[in-house]
Design a protein around this motif. Structure first.
Motif, short mmCIF file in Angstrom:
data_model
loop_
_atom_site.label_atom_id
_atom_site.label_comp_id
_atom_site.label_asym_id
_atom_site.label_seq_id
_atom_site.Cartn_x
_atom_site.Cartn_y
_atom_site.Cartn_z
N UNK B 371 0.77 -1.18 -0.03
CA UNK B 371 0.00 0.18 0.06
C UNK B 371 0.90 1.43 -0.07
N UNK B 372 2.11 1.12 0.17
CA UNK B 372 2.90 2.31 0.26
C UNK B 372 3.33 2.77 -1.24
N UNK B 373 3.00 2.05 -2.17
CA UNK B 373 3.22 2.18 -3.53
C UNK B 373 1.79 2.22 -4.31
N UNK B 374 1.83 2.76 -5.26
CA UNK B 374 0.66 3.08 -6.04
C UNK B 374 0.51 2.74 -7.38
N UNK B 375 -0.57 2.42 -8.03
CA UNK B 375 -0.49 1.91 -9.41
C UNK B 375 -0.56 3.10 -10.20
N UNK B 376 0.67 3.59 -10.43
CA UNK B 376 0.69 4.84 -11.37
C UNK B 376 2.03 4.79 -12.05
N UNK B 377 1.94 5.87 -13.08
CA UNK B 377 3.17 5.77 -13.80
C UNK B 377 3.33 7.22 -14.32
N UNK B 378 4.57 7.60 -14.74
CA UNK B 378 4.99 8.92 -15.41
C UNK B 378 5.66 8.37 -16.63
N UNK B 379 5.20 9.14 -17.83
CA UNK B 379 6.04 8.93 -19.07
C UNK B 379 7.13 9.97 -19.31
N UNK B 380 8.34 9.39 -19.48
CA UNK B 380 9.51 10.36 -19.57
C UNK B 380 10.02 10.13 -20.96
N UNK B 381 10.22 11.36 -21.43
CA UNK B 381 11.13 11.47 -22.75
C UNK B 381 12.10 12.34 -22.54
N UNK B 382 13.50 11.67 -22.54
CA UNK B 382 14.73 12.09 -22.16
C UNK B 382 14.62 12.47 -20.70
N UNK B 383 14.42 13.72 -20.48
CA UNK B 383 14.69 14.20 -19.23
C UNK B 383 13.21 15.00 -18.60
N UNK B 384 12.21 14.88 -19.76
CA UNK B 384 11.18 15.39 -19.59
C UNK B 384 9.96 14.71 -19.30
N UNK B 385 9.12 15.02 -18.36
CA UNK B 385 7.93 14.22 -17.71
C UNK B 385 6.92 14.55 -19.07
N UNK B 386 6.37 13.79 -19.89
CA UNK B 386 5.42 14.17 -20.82
C UNK B 386 3.85 13.80 -20.57
N UNK B 387 3.71 12.71 -19.68
CA UNK B 387 2.61 12.44 -19.23
C UNK B 387 2.58 11.53 -18.01
N UNK B 388 1.35 11.48 -17.41
CA UNK B 388 1.29 10.78 -16.15
C UNK B 388 -0.06 10.19 -15.92
N UNK B 389 0.04 9.16 -14.92
CA UNK B 389 -1.68 8.51 -14.93
C UNK B 389 -1.45 7.47 -13.99
N UNK B 390 -2.55 6.70 -13.78
CA UNK B 390 -2.73 5.48 -12.76
C UNK B 390 -4.06 4.91 -12.86
N UNK B 391 -4.31 4.01 -12.01
CA UNK B 391 -5.53 3.26 -11.79
C UNK B 391 -6.25 4.08 -10.69
N UNK B 392 -7.68 4.22 -11.11
CA UNK B 392 -8.30 5.11 -10.17
C UNK B 392 -9.08 4.14 -8.95
N UNK B 393 -9.04 5.05 -7.70
CA UNK B 393 -9.98 4.29 -6.77
C UNK B 393 -11.36 4.21 -7.07
N UNK B 394 -11.93 3.05 -6.86
CA UNK B 394 -13.23 2.81 -7.42
C UNK B 394 -14.14 2.80 -6.13
N UNK B 395 -13.48 2.74 -4.96
CA UNK B 395 -14.29 2.73 -3.84
C UNK B 395 -14.81 3.99 -3.23
N UNK B 396 -16.20 4.46 -3.09
CA UNK B 396 -16.61 5.74 -2.49
C UNK B 396 -15.92 5.83 -1.17
N UNK B 397 -16.10 5.02 -0.37
CA UNK B 397 -15.54 4.97 1.12
C UNK B 397 -14.13 5.55 1.05
N UNK B 398 -13.29 4.62 0.27
CA UNK B 398 -11.98 5.21 0.23
C UNK B 398 -11.52 6.55 -0.15
N UNK B 399 -12.42 7.12 -1.33
CA UNK B 399 -12.40 8.29 -1.72
C UNK B 399 -12.71 9.48 -0.54
#
Lengths: 419, 419
Positions: B371-399
């Motif tokens: 749980x200390x880690x997340x289902x997430x990513x950054x897309x890097x091109x060279x030294x530039x972050x060009x995109x990021x994303x991740x799995x969404x929390x689907x539980x209302x309670x957790x949100x």
């Protein structure tokens, strides 16, 4: 006979009444499940094939030892039929806990069934509950009779599952796509201009002020002056993006924020702009009719195009209105009432041209034959102004002379290289 | 041998030196003149045909009784050759008053000439002066050596006539077009969400406040929460539009206003998002290479794609950095210096996945295995972050549990029907 959306309405209401608040359900993980078919991919020919489908439950009906679940995905409806003796005790028990608007995944076998939507139903082997709806929307989502807009906006995200709401959005998407295709095909370059600006574009009023770090700034009312600058390099440009107007009147004709289609071209005048606009609208309407036939049928709307878009001068319009007992002072804008009156005479698309120079922005050219009139147009659809435009002033001297009256900052024009 | 853009440079400078300020020239009207050919339509096969062309004067060269004018239109260059004994006194006199960057229309006859751009020149019969440049830009627009960015931004509208500047814009347009085509083709629905919002989306910082009538409001940092709501009806959506961030650090990686491509999909996780992103970028790069070969050659740039987009976990990245003597505290974001170091190891596209949960927004799901880690990513091109994303929390309670920490208004989640 196929299941109709209106049949779902009663089921949905019944389900709402039955449900208790705060039901506790353990959610399943998506894991390695991935969709194999959308509802739109299902046909009776797939009889006997395995499938994985996903969607939100639109209705559940328990009938003896069979439960019928209808789920809705982005393309439409899928019927899931769970028979107690076929699915086993555990899965059947799980099925009994499901509520409408709960989000599920289903692995099962496709079976051709004439009564089901698309002529196919899914016989489930496994079901995952990915999101659980413990409270149902207070309004029915299916069926013809809609609750008021206020109620629908309260639960807009769920409200948009209504097929007629989706139809509007799909037509909107296709219209914007057709507009873009038309412009790209005709050599226009797509641009994106800043939305945060340091001064007004169309005059001082109707701006939203904001704090840009430690400076005052504004949201753009239109990309007008940017696109005029960009034609000096690209000649033909367009932008599709948000525009912001702090309109003081709240009517259906006024929005604080909207998506604007802006086009600009060098070496043409306002008549070319009208030709382009008419050609574009004709193409877009044609595209919508062919690509969105299903959606238009659902909305019971058939777009009509006049043989030509008529052109009335502002002066002619005032005469027409006077004939119909509607007096407008020369130089005044046309009120909603005046436009409604005109819509009786011209219910479809038409142009009003040659507006008073005084009522148009400083960058609109006046007519050589009569400087009180300008080379400008509004495009009207029924009683709604849907576009406007005009020939631009190309003389730097004229712009500078008119500009201070409108309180536009000098730097907007100081780097124009034309005289 | 053809005329090269760099040849124009000296001419342009000479013209600047010659010009006097505030020259008075009567402008011609466009009247019924309309373009028959763009520079791109001109070929030696058109020898002898009549034409009407428009453009801005890039250079003028007087050589005895002949004047060579090169104009630039949206597609390139056209040479106009005015011979005194051919055009007559009046027109030749008019030609002598022309200055570089003046906007003209030319009616004339096309003549095949190997030395001219595209192998054709225009022998003028009539010339209209549509805009007159009394002052020339203080910097040369053609040629390889560019003045500083500040100088160019001062006269940006004219600066964009530089062929290399236009090449960048044309590639940009084709890239956005290819992105849109890829997403539409794969069933994503194009949306437009509000840019004026009543509360923060990604956390409280980095917002531009504005006055929405009599209330405080903000500009959106991203359409994040809107698109999450919209997948509940449309499943697959995307938006291409402006995003606004009141970034405190002014670096090349930070913009206050930019065009953001946002994609959201139901029933998938962060690995699917990475697959989509990689597929999209591969297609876009392929499209650019084929549709913009000329522009890429002009910029002397050839896009490269790695065989696969490698995936490094955040923990692996920290190890790699440590090996290269660059220490990053666990949980910290990667600095520009750290990304520059990584670019030495991976100069092209790669993903960094499984970021610390604490460093990601509240709507990103944590990993089941840790749980200390997340289902997430950054897309890097060279030294530039060009995109990021991740799995969404689907539980209302957790949100709801995580939400107050981020000071997001309750109404963002209260109408989610999922648990």
């Amino acid at each position: 006979m196929r299941l109709r959306l209106s049949d779902l309405r009663t089921e949905s209401n019944r389900a709402v009444a039955k449900q208790k608040k705060s039901v506790e359900i353990k959610l399943d993980d998506l894991g390695d499940w991935r969709r194999t078919h959308y509802s739109s991919n299902l046909t009776p020919e797939l009889d006997g094939q395995d499938c994985t489908v996903f969607g939100w439950i639109a209705s559940i009906r328990h009938q003896g030892n069979i439960t019928f679940i209808v789920i809705v995905d982005k393309d439409g409806l899928i019927q899931i039929t769970a028979k107690k003796d076929e699915v086993g005790k555990d899965l059947y028990k799980k099925v009994q806990t499901l509520t409408t608007h709960t989000s599920i995944g289903v692995k099962g076998v496709l079976k051709a069934i004439p009564k089901a939507p698309n002529g196919v139903e899914v016989r489930p082997k496994e079901i995952k509950v990915l999101g659980f709806a413990s409270v149902n929307p207070p309004i029915p989502l299916y069926g013809r009779k809609l609750p008021g807009l206020d109620k629908r906006l309260e639960i807009r995200a769920v409200d948009l599952r209504r097929p007629t709401a989706q139809a509007v959005f799909r037509i909107r998407q296709e219209a914007l796509k057709a507009i873009r295709e038309h412009l790209l095909k005709n050599g226009y370059h797509e641009i994106h201009t800043p939305k945060i600006i340091s001064s007004a574009t169309e005059g001082g009023a109707a701006l939203f002020p904001l704090l840009f770090y430690d400076k005052e700034a504004f949201l753009t009312q239109s990309p007008q002056l940017y696109k005029e600058q960009l034609v000096m390099a690209f000649e033909k440009v367009f932008e599709i993006g948000p525009a912001f107007r702090a309109e003081q009147s709240r009517t259906l004709e006024h929005l604080s924020e909207f998506i604007s289609v802006d086009v600009e071209e060098a070496y043409v005048d306002y008549r070319d702009a009208m030709d382009r606009l008419e050609a574009m609208i004709r193409e877009v309407v044609g595209v919508i009719k062919s690509r969105c036939a299903k959606e238009l049928a659902m909305l019971q709307y058939e777009p009509q195009l006049p043989a030509t878009f008529k052109k009335f001068t502002y002066n002619e319009v005032l005469e027409i209105l006077a004939e119909h007992g509607h007096k407008v002072e020369w130089g005044e804008d046309l009120s909603s009432a005046a436009l409604a009156k005109l819509a009786e005479v011209n219910p479809s698309y038409y142009f009003i041209i040659d507006w008073p120079t005084q009522s148009k922005p400083f960058y609109i050219a006046q007519k050589k034959s009569d400087p009180k009139l300008s080379e400008s147009f509004d495009l009207i659809f029924g009683s709604l102004e849907i576009a406007s435009g005009g020939t631009r002033v190309s003389s730097r001297r004229v712009l500078e002379k008119k500009n201070p009256l409108r309180q536009i900052e000098q730097n907007w024009v100081e780097h124009r290289t034309e005289e």
